[in-house]
Design a protein around this motif. Structure first.
Motif, mmCIF file in Angstrom:
data_model
loop_
_atom_site.group_PDB
_atom_site.id
_atom_site.type_symbol
_atom_site.label_atom_id
_atom_site.label_comp_id
_atom_site.label_asym_id
_atom_site.label_seq_id
_atom_site.Cartn_x
_atom_site.Cartn_y
_atom_site.Cartn_z
ATOM 1 N N ILE A 11 17.787 50.513 50.649
ATOM 2 C CA ILE A 11 18.285 51.480 51.634
ATOM 3 C C ILE A 11 18.341 52.882 51.034
ATOM 4 C CG2 ILE A 11 20.352 52.171 52.923
ATOM 5 C CD1 ILE A 11 20.856 49.151 53.373
ATOM 6 N N ASN A 12 18.781 52.963 49.794
ATOM 7 C CA ASN A 12 18.879 54.271 49.144
ATOM 8 C C ASN A 12 17.511 54.845 48.805
ATOM 9 O OD1 ASN A 12 21.686 54.395 49.257
ATOM 10 N ND2 ASN A 12 21.914 53.192 47.386
ATOM 11 N N PHE A 13 16.527 53.966 48.645
ATOM 12 C CA PHE A 13 15.161 54.468 48.460
ATOM 13 C C PHE A 13 14.690 55.163 49.737
ATOM 14 C CE2 PHE A 13 10.513 53.871 48.647
ATOM 15 C CZ PHE A 13 10.171 54.595 47.512
ATOM 16 N N VAL A 55 21.555 62.425 44.978
ATOM 17 C CA VAL A 55 22.571 61.439 45.372
ATOM 18 C C VAL A 55 21.916 60.115 45.755
ATOM 19 C CG1 VAL A 55 24.336 60.893 47.089
ATOM 20 C CG2 VAL A 55 24.246 63.184 46.083
ATOM 21 N N ALA A 56 20.812 60.197 46.505
ATOM 22 C CA ALA A 56 20.113 58.973 46.910
ATOM 23 C C ALA A 56 19.541 58.243 45.699
ATOM 24 C CB ALA A 56 19.001 59.314 47.900
ATOM 25 N N LEU A 57 19.040 58.978 44.727
ATOM 26 C CA LEU A 57 18.542 58.357 43.494
ATOM 27 C C LEU A 57 19.672 57.647 42.751
ATOM 28 C CD1 LEU A 57 16.028 61.019 42.112
ATOM 29 C CD2 LEU A 57 15.492 58.685 42.850
ATOM 30 N N ALA A 58 20.854 58.268 42.758
ATOM 31 C CA ALA A 58 22.011 57.638 42.112
ATOM 32 C C ALA A 58 22.345 56.323 42.805
ATOM 33 C CB ALA A 58 23.207 58.585 42.145
ATOM 34 N N GLY A 62 22.109 52.684 41.161
ATOM 35 C CA GLY A 62 23.338 51.887 41.187
ATOM 36 C C GLY A 62 23.160 50.563 41.891
ATOM 37 N N GLY A 63 22.306 50.536 42.938
ATOM 38 C CA GLY A 63 22.080 49.307 43.675
ATOM 39 C C GLY A 63 21.256 48.294 42.899
ATOM 40 N N PHE A 64 20.150 48.734 42.329
ATOM 41 C CA PHE A 64 19.268 47.800 41.633
ATOM 42 C C PHE A 64 19.800 47.370 40.269
ATOM 43 C CE2 PHE A 64 15.761 48.897 44.585
ATOM 44 C CZ PHE A 64 15.339 47.609 44.851
ATOM 45 N N TRP A 65 20.532 48.274 39.630
ATOM 46 C CA TRP A 65 21.049 47.941 38.296
ATOM 47 C C TRP A 65 22.537 47.554 38.314
ATOM 48 C CZ3 TRP A 65 16.689 50.821 38.715
ATOM 49 C CH2 TRP A 65 15.654 50.500 37.847
ATOM 50 N N ARG A 66 23.079 47.387 39.513
ATOM 51 C CA ARG A 66 24.433 46.863 39.692
ATOM 52 C C ARG A 66 25.468 47.683 38.907
ATOM 53 N NH1 ARG A 66 23.218 40.350 38.968
ATOM 54 N NH2 ARG A 66 21.265 40.352 40.135
ATOM 55 N N TRP A 69 30.346 51.966 39.788
ATOM 56 C CA TRP A 69 30.857 53.341 39.848
ATOM 57 C C TRP A 69 29.804 54.305 40.380
ATOM 58 C CZ3 TRP A 69 28.514 57.357 37.377
ATOM 59 C CH2 TRP A 69 27.654 57.065 36.312
ATOM 60 N N LEU A 70 28.504 54.000 40.119
ATOM 61 C CA LEU A 70 27.435 54.857 40.620
ATOM 62 C C LEU A 70 27.285 54.689 42.134
ATOM 63 C CD1 LEU A 70 25.625 56.883 39.259
ATOM 64 C CD2 LEU A 70 23.860 55.123 39.002
ATOM 65 N N LEU A 71 27.519 53.474 42.618
ATOM 66 C CA LEU A 71 27.472 53.242 44.054
ATOM 67 C C LEU A 71 28.626 53.943 44.769
ATOM 68 C CD1 LEU A 71 26.443 49.474 44.242
ATOM 69 C CD2 LEU A 71 25.107 51.449 45.007
ATOM 70 N N ILE A 72 29.808 53.904 44.142
ATOM 71 C CA ILE A 72 30.958 54.604 44.728
ATOM 72 C C ILE A 72 30.706 56.104 44.754
ATOM 73 C CG2 ILE A 72 33.402 55.151 44.410
ATOM 74 C CD1 ILE A 72 33.733 52.312 43.259
ATOM 75 N N PHE A 73 30.111 56.633 43.673
ATOM 76 C CA PHE A 73 29.730 58.050 43.643
ATOM 77 C C PHE A 73 28.755 58.363 44.773
ATOM 78 C CE2 PHE A 73 26.310 60.979 42.443
ATOM 79 C CZ PHE A 73 27.019 62.167 42.344
ATOM 80 N N TYR A 74 27.780 57.472 44.972
ATOM 81 C CA TYR A 74 26.794 57.663 46.046
ATOM 82 C C TYR A 74 27.470 57.731 47.409
ATOM 83 C CZ TYR A 74 23.845 56.001 49.822
ATOM 84 O OH TYR A 74 23.238 55.847 51.048
ATOM 85 N N LEU A 75 28.384 56.794 47.670
ATOM 86 C CA LEU A 75 29.037 56.740 48.976
ATOM 87 C C LEU A 75 29.824 58.010 49.267
ATOM 88 C CD1 LEU A 75 30.284 53.029 48.993
ATOM 89 C CD2 LEU A 75 28.412 53.999 50.342
#
Length: 269
Positions: A11-13, A55-58, A62-66, A69-75
């Motif tokens: 989705i972030n891609f 932000v989308a790259l983050a 964060g999604g693929f490498w689990r 904290w990076l996913l929370i930053f993205y949101l």
């Protein structure tokens, strides 16, 4: 959890791809001669597009490498970016909602009046300091000389659909009653009191009507047309970005629920 993370990454891609039209719109504005002279909108659009890209790259990483904290930053960061993009879209709409050209008898091109446009836009060109720089930039373009190459006869010129900048800057206002010699050389005005621009007109090829309010209005008309086109791209991208963000939020919530359930089954909760 792995499946949900892959979904979030995918989705972030898509969000990464959605940053491209925004950056592209900013670059397109920067290549337009009038926008490159005014330098108002292109950099905010480009910077916002780059911000969304980062932000989308983050979120993708964060999604693929689990990396939670990076996913929370993205949101959080993507929500801020979406709010900023929404404000930009609304702002562009508000400053371009006013202003239009006016028909004159026996003319195919339109005339433009400065007071028709929004106060915010008018302030961008009313300052003599700002206008001197813009005027010098416009004067370095080929927009007026090319009229002399394309139109030799008066009737051909009167039937031409020239752009707002050429209408406002390269010829005197029609109501002044000047006699056509060529598109940038006019003589014997009938009514110089009709408009202050009638007195501003000069047959000096470096002057023409660059000091006229009609030239400023023509510039704003051109900006309005280009900004509205860019705003359509931004609006479509915004809608798609909101959809992607909401799907990402649902996937993130499902991933957290799945993780919590797995810990429960393993006896950690």
């Amino acid at each position: 959890m792995a499946l949900s993370n892959n979904v979030i990454g995918g989705i972030n891609f898509i969000a990464v791809l959605l940053s491209i039209p925004i950056i592209g719109a900013g670059i397109w504005l920067a290549t337009e001669p009038d926008n490159s002279c005014v330098k108002i909108l292109q950099w905010p659009v480009i910077i916002l597009g780059i911000l969304i890209l980062v932000v989308a790259l983050a979120g993708f990483i964060g999604g693929f490498w689990r990396i939670p904290w990076l996913l929370i930053f993205y949101l959080v960061a993507m929500l801020v970016a979406i709010i900023l993009l929404t404000c930009l879209v609304v702002f562009i709409y508000m400053v371009t909602i006013r202003g239009h050209g006016h028909l004159e008898p026996s003319r195919s091109y339109l005339e433009y009046h400065l007071d028709d446009y929004s106060g915010w836009l008018r302030r961008r060109v009313r300052s003599s300091y700002k206008w001197d720089r813009i005027r010098s930039c416009l004067g370095s373009t080929n927009m007026c000389p090319e009229l002399n190459q394309n139109y030799r006869m008066a009737q051909d010129f009167f039937n031409a659909h020239i752009n707002p900048l050429q209408s406002g800057c390269c010829k005197p206002p029609t109501q002044c009653g000047y006699t056509f010699v060529n598109p940038t050389y006019w003589i014997s005005p009938i009514n110089t009191a009709a408009d202050m621009d009638c007195l501003q007109w000069s047959n000096e090829q470096t002057q023409l009507c660059y000091n006229c309010d009609s030239c400023k209005a023509g510039l704003l008309a051109n900006l309005k047309r280009e900004w509205m086109r860019a705003n359509i791209i931004l609006l479509i991208t915004l809608v798609a970005l909101v959809c992607v963000y909401l799907i990402g939020c649902c996937a993130f919530r499902n991933a957290k629920t799945e993780d919590l359930f797995k810990k429960y089954k393993q006896g950690y909760v």
